[in-house]
Design a protein around this motif. Structure first.
Motif, PDB file in Angstrom:
ATOM      1  N   SER A  44      59.406  17.686 -34.269  1.00 25.40           N
ATOM      2  CA  SER A  44      60.566  17.858 -33.410  1.00 25.40           C
ATOM      3  C   SER A  44      60.391  19.370 -32.930  1.00 25.40           C
ATOM      4  O   SER A  44      60.750  19.735 -32.103  1.00 25.40           O
ATOM      5  N   ARG A  45      60.274  19.890 -34.085  1.00 29.71           N
ATOM      6  CA  ARG A  45      60.424  21.470 -34.035  1.00 29.71           C
ATOM      7  C   ARG A  45      59.423  22.241 -33.109  1.00 29.71           C
ATOM      8  O   ARG A  45      59.607  23.066 -32.377  1.00 29.71           O
ATOM      9  N   GLY A  46      58.196  21.603 -33.233  1.00 25.84           N
ATOM     10  CA  GLY A  46      57.021  22.158 -32.507  1.00 25.84           C
ATOM     11  C   GLY A  46      57.176  21.788 -31.092  1.00 25.84           C
ATOM     12  O   GLY A  46      56.939  22.443 -30.164  1.00 25.84           O
ATOM     13  N   ILE A  47      57.923  20.535 -30.738  1.00 23.19           N
ATOM     14  CA  ILE A  47      58.066  20.307 -29.273  1.00 23.19           C
ATOM     15  C   ILE A  47      59.036  20.974 -28.777  1.00 23.19           C
ATOM     16  O   ILE A  47      58.899  21.634 -27.694  1.00 23.19           O
ATOM     17  N   ALA A  48      60.181  21.344 -29.462  1.00 27.24           N
ATOM     18  CA  ALA A  48      61.118  22.125 -29.037  1.00 27.24           C
ATOM     19  C   ALA A  48      60.795  23.747 -28.729  1.00 27.24           C
ATOM     20  O   ALA A  48      61.130  24.278 -27.909  1.00 27.24           O
ATOM     21  N   ALA A  49      59.608  24.052 -29.570  1.00 30.97           N
ATOM     22  CA  ALA A  49      59.291  25.458 -29.406  1.00 30.97           C
ATOM     23  C   ALA A  49      58.124  25.769 -28.544  1.00 30.97           C
ATOM     24  O   ALA A  49      57.532  26.551 -28.154  1.00 30.97           O
ATOM     25  N   GLY A  50      57.715  24.327 -27.858  1.00 25.81           N
ATOM     26  CA  GLY A  50      56.710  24.430 -26.740  1.00 25.81           C
ATOM     27  C   GLY A  50      55.478  24.203 -27.013  1.00 25.81           C
ATOM     28  O   GLY A  50      54.587  24.443 -26.332  1.00 25.81           O
ATOM     29  N   GLU A  51      54.984  23.680 -28.274  1.00 26.58           N
ATOM     30  CA  GLU A  51      53.675  23.525 -28.738  1.00 26.58           C
ATOM     31  C   GLU A  51      53.180  22.257 -28.114  1.00 26.58           C
ATOM     32  O   GLU A  51      53.707  21.338 -27.892  1.00 26.58           O
ATOM     33  N   SER A  52      51.670  22.562 -27.977  1.00 25.10           N
ATOM     34  CA  SER A  52      51.121  21.095 -27.250  1.00 25.10           C
ATOM     35  C   SER A  52      50.937  20.387 -28.199  1.00 25.10           C
ATOM     36  O   SER A  52      50.994  20.499 -29.679  1.00 25.10           O
ATOM     37  N   ALA A  53      50.404  19.159 -27.892  1.00 27.38           N
ATOM     38  CA  ALA A  53      50.013  17.970 -29.017  1.00 27.38           C
ATOM     39  C   ALA A  53      48.954  18.584 -29.908  1.00 27.38           C
ATOM     40  O   ALA A  53      48.826  18.171 -30.952  1.00 27.38           O
ATOM     41  N   ARG A  54      48.121  19.156 -29.279  1.00 27.55           N
ATOM     42  CA  ARG A  54      46.747  19.596 -30.165  1.00 27.55           C
ATOM     43  C   ARG A  54      47.239  20.679 -30.869  1.00 27.55           C
ATOM     44  O   ARG A  54      46.679  20.524 -32.137  1.00 27.55           O
ATOM     45  N   GLN A  55      48.327  21.448 -30.650  1.00 23.78           N
ATOM     46  CA  GLN A  55      48.608  22.396 -31.817  1.00 23.78           C
ATOM     47  C   GLN A  55      49.421  21.610 -32.936  1.00 23.78           C
ATOM     48  O   GLN A  55      49.231  22.150 -34.163  1.00 23.78           O
ATOM     49  N   LEU A  56      49.958  20.687 -32.364  1.00 18.93           N
ATOM     50  CA  LEU A  56      50.950  20.048 -33.509  1.00 18.93           C
ATOM     51  C   LEU A  56      49.863  19.412 -34.461  1.00 18.93           C
ATOM     52  O   LEU A  56      50.209  19.277 -35.713  1.00 18.93           O
ATOM     53  N   ALA A  57      48.942  18.687 -33.941  1.00 20.90           N
ATOM     54  CA  ALA A  57      47.983  17.721 -34.917  1.00 20.90           C
ATOM     55  C   ALA A  57      47.379  18.709 -35.670  1.00 20.90           C
ATOM     56  O   ALA A  57      46.973  18.522 -36.507  1.00 20.90           O
ATOM     57  N   LYS A  58      46.890  19.827 -35.312  1.00 25.55           N
ATOM     58  CA  LYS A  58      46.210  20.894 -36.044  1.00 25.55           C
ATOM     59  C   LYS A  58      46.833  21.135 -37.316  1.00 25.55           C
ATOM     60  O   LYS A  58      46.094  21.350 -38.198  1.00 25.55           O
ATOM     61  N   PHE A  59      48.151  21.292 -37.373  1.00 25.71           N
ATOM     62  CA  PHE A  59      48.853  21.528 -38.571  1.00 25.71           C
ATOM     63  C   PHE A  59      49.401  20.438 -39.355  1.00 25.71           C
ATOM     64  O   PHE A  59      49.650  20.707 -40.408  1.00 25.71           O
ATOM     65  N   SER A  60      49.159  19.332 -38.789  1.00 24.84           N
ATOM     66  CA  SER A  60      49.660  18.025 -39.469  1.00 24.84           C
ATOM     67  C   SER A  60      48.790  17.867 -40.616  1.00 24.84           C
ATOM     68  O   SER A  60      49.158  16.997 -41.689  1.00 24.84           O
ATOM     69  N   TRP A  61      47.340  17.932 -40.633  1.00 24.12           N
ATOM     70  CA  TRP A  61      46.526  17.682 -41.653  1.00 24.12           C
ATOM     71  C   TRP A  61      46.169  18.644 -42.238  1.00 24.12           C
ATOM     72  O   TRP A  61      45.793  19.033 -43.446  1.00 24.12           O
TER      73      TRP A  61
END
Length: 61
Positions: A44-61
């Motif tokens: 949620s914070r990543g989306i609010a900061a304008g990060e792409s789905a690819r950027q969010l996925a990179k940090f999830s794992w």
């Protein structure tokens, strides 16, 4: 349903369950495939900061 299966009136079944503490359910656990609350918050914070789905996925794992 339980009353019919036991051949007892439903009010007897309810009284017994009330006196015995009711039906104890097994604790439910979430599958490891589901996101935790903290993971959802991070996304949620990543989306609010304008990060792409690819950027969010990179940090999830």
């Amino acid at each position: 349903m339980t009353g019919r299966a036991l051949g007892a009136p439903m009010h007897h079944v309810r009284q017994f369950l009330y006196q015995s503490g009711g039906v104890r359910l097994t604790p439910q656990t979430r599958s490891e495939r589901h996101l935790s609350g903290s993971e959802r918050e991070e996304i949620s914070r990543g989306i609010a900061a304008g990060e792409s789905a690819r950027q969010l996925a990179k940090f999830s794992w």
